[in-house]
Design an enzyme around this catalytic site. Structure first.
Site, PDB file in Angstrom:
ATOM      1  N   GLY A 114       0.861  -1.342   0.103  1.00 16.88           N
ATOM      2  CA  GLY A 114       0.016  -0.098   0.113  1.00 16.88           C
ATOM      3  C   GLY A 114       0.856   1.079   0.153  1.00 16.88           C
ATOM      4  O   GLY A 114       1.774   0.998   0.128  1.00 16.88           O
ATOM      5  N   GLY A 162      -0.080  -5.143   0.432  1.00 11.43           N
ATOM      6  CA  GLY A 162      -1.286  -4.744  -0.084  1.00 11.43           C
ATOM      7  C   GLY A 162      -1.358  -5.214  -1.609  1.00 11.43           C
ATOM      8  O   GLY A 162      -2.381  -5.624  -2.091  1.00 11.43           O
ATOM      9  N   GLU A 185       5.457  -6.211   7.429  1.00 13.20           N
ATOM     10  CA  GLU A 185       4.714  -5.258   8.384  1.00 13.20           C
ATOM     11  C   GLU A 185       5.298  -5.422   9.711  1.00 13.20           C
ATOM     12  O   GLU A 185       5.296  -3.994  10.342  1.00 13.20           O
ATOM     13  CB  GLU A 185       3.075  -5.350   8.319  1.00 13.20           C
ATOM     14  CG  GLU A 185       2.548  -5.182   7.057  1.00 13.20           C
ATOM     15  CD  GLU A 185       2.416  -6.474   5.954  1.00 13.20           C
ATOM     16  OE1 GLU A 185       1.938  -6.186   4.910  1.00 13.20           O
ATOM     17  OE2 GLU A 185       3.075  -7.459   6.413  1.00 13.20           O
TER      18      GLU A 185
END
Length: 402
Positions: A114, A162, A185
């Site tokens: 993302g 993402g 992440e």
């Protein structure tokens, strides 16, 4: 009459720059060149030539989604989500569309994740993007997972965060020798979202938990051997694969699978190479089987092998809060539907927006790039069970709904 654009100098090629200067000179428009950026004034109509961030087209009976931001590794932003989702739903209900294909331009990345810089800035001030981005991204992830027609993701290149959400929930995921898959992440104070709590626990043994906590990178055929991809096909064969997919007449999922199988059989690259984690799978299952992240760390340190110590060192660099959230996320997600996992993950996303580690992680890894985040709390022992439980609490009428 005029629009002003600030373009980073690193992405403006010399021929493009000269062409723009010639147009500006012809219009008697001049702007100074600055050290870190180039300021160019152009006529409003010139903005219409900007390439769309995502291309949506029908090819035969296939609906084709093409991510088109190669300069930023096809990072997913809200405007792209808002174009993909309605088109996906339209094609799903269209009797002239039999399958959906998602791919990307550039060859280097399918989607590296993302586009979180804007989300970070919005989150700091409580802006709506910090809510809208995650909400609408997760709604798209769910639509992909629930899609009634064959959905084929060509994950040719970097596929992280993402990018995983745009692919792993679809019926078919095709890796190539250029694929690089990871869920990194925990290194930026977040957690493996986009439905990571659903697909990671469903990999063999403790492999999904290992990938989630460590951010371990899988490349090429290993993405298929791990179970993340359903097929491995050499990148040079993708163009022909797309043509044959688009030519299929009212195909069932089995028809698509047979075609992909035939292309995979013709892709012999690295076919005899064992899975990169094969010799460690039993160790991963043993060392990552614990009732807590602290227990996993104790297992790793007590084992003392080179592999175990390397994983302990990796985990010691991650956000302690993220590690604990991720551990609980995957424990819960193993027994939940994708939709329920996404509701849970939306709660977690908003907890991260309220916290500190996400902003510090983005600063250290993506902005300043000093790779030295100052986590708060700084140790696993300081992260209380209560603080973790609060991250999973209902948001009431602000919960994600579909």
């Amino acid at each position: 009459m005029w629009e002003r654009y600030f373009v980073m100098s690193s992405v403006v090629t010399e021929p493009v720059l000269k062409g723009l200067w010639r147009k500006c000179a012809a219009m008697n428009v001049y702007e100074p060149v600055e050290k870190s950026s180039i300021r160019i004034s152009v006529l409003d109509q010139m903005s219409h030539h900007v390439e769309p961030e995502v291309l949506l087209e029908k090819v035969g009976r296939a609906g084709v989604i093409t991510l088109n931001r190669p300069r930023v590794q096809n990072a997913l932003n809200l405007s792209m989500i808002r174009r993909i989702y309605p088109q996906l739903k339209t094609w799903e209900g269209d009797n002239q569309t039999d399958i959906m294909i998602i791919k990307a331009v550039g060859g280097k990345a399918f989607c590296a994740g993302g586009d979180i810089r804007e989300v970070t800035e919005a989150g700091k001030v409580g802006g709506p993007l910090a809510r809208d981005f995650f909400r609408e991204e997760y709604i798209l992830n769910n639509a992909i997972g629930a899609c009634s027609k064959p959905y084929i993701a060509l994950i040719d290149g970097i596929t992280m965060g993402g990018g995983a959400g745009l692919s792993v929930h679809g019926r078919f995921r095709v890796a190539t020798e250029r694929t690089l898959f990871a869920m990194p992440e925990t290194s930026i104070g977040l957690f493996p979202d986009v439905g990571g709590g659903y697909f990671l626990p469903r990999l063999r043994g403790q492999l999904g938990l290992f990938l989630a906590l460590t951010g371990f990178r899988l490349r090429g055929r290993h993405v298929h051997k791990a179970g993340v991809a359903t097929h491995f096909i050499e990148s040079q064969k993708l163009a022909n694969l797309e043509k044959e997919l688009a030519a299929l007449k009212a195909p069932s999922a089995e028809d698509v699978s047979r075609l992909l199988d035939s292309f995979q059989k013709e892709s012999s690259l690295d076919s005899d190479v064992p899975f990169i984690l094969d010799k460690y799978l039993s160790d991963i299952d043993r060392l990552f089987s614990s009732s807590s992240v602290e227990g996993i760390m104790q297992n790793l340190k007590a084992d003392g092998s080179e592999f175990a110590m390397k994983q302990a060192q990796t985990l010691s660099k991650m956000s302690p809060t993220s590690l604990k959230i991720t551990f609980k996320q995957l424990q819960a997600g193993a027994a939940l539907s994708l939709q329920d996992v996404l509701v849970m993950e939306y709660r977690l996303s908003q907890a991260c927006m309220r916290g500190q580690d996400f902003y510090e992680g983005v600063r250290a890894v993506l902005i300043d790039k000093d790779q030295s985040p100052k986590w708060n709390p700084s140790t696993l022992e300081e992260v209380s069970d209560q603080s973790v439980d609060e991250c999973f609490a209902s948001l009431g009428d602000k919960d994600l709904t579909f």
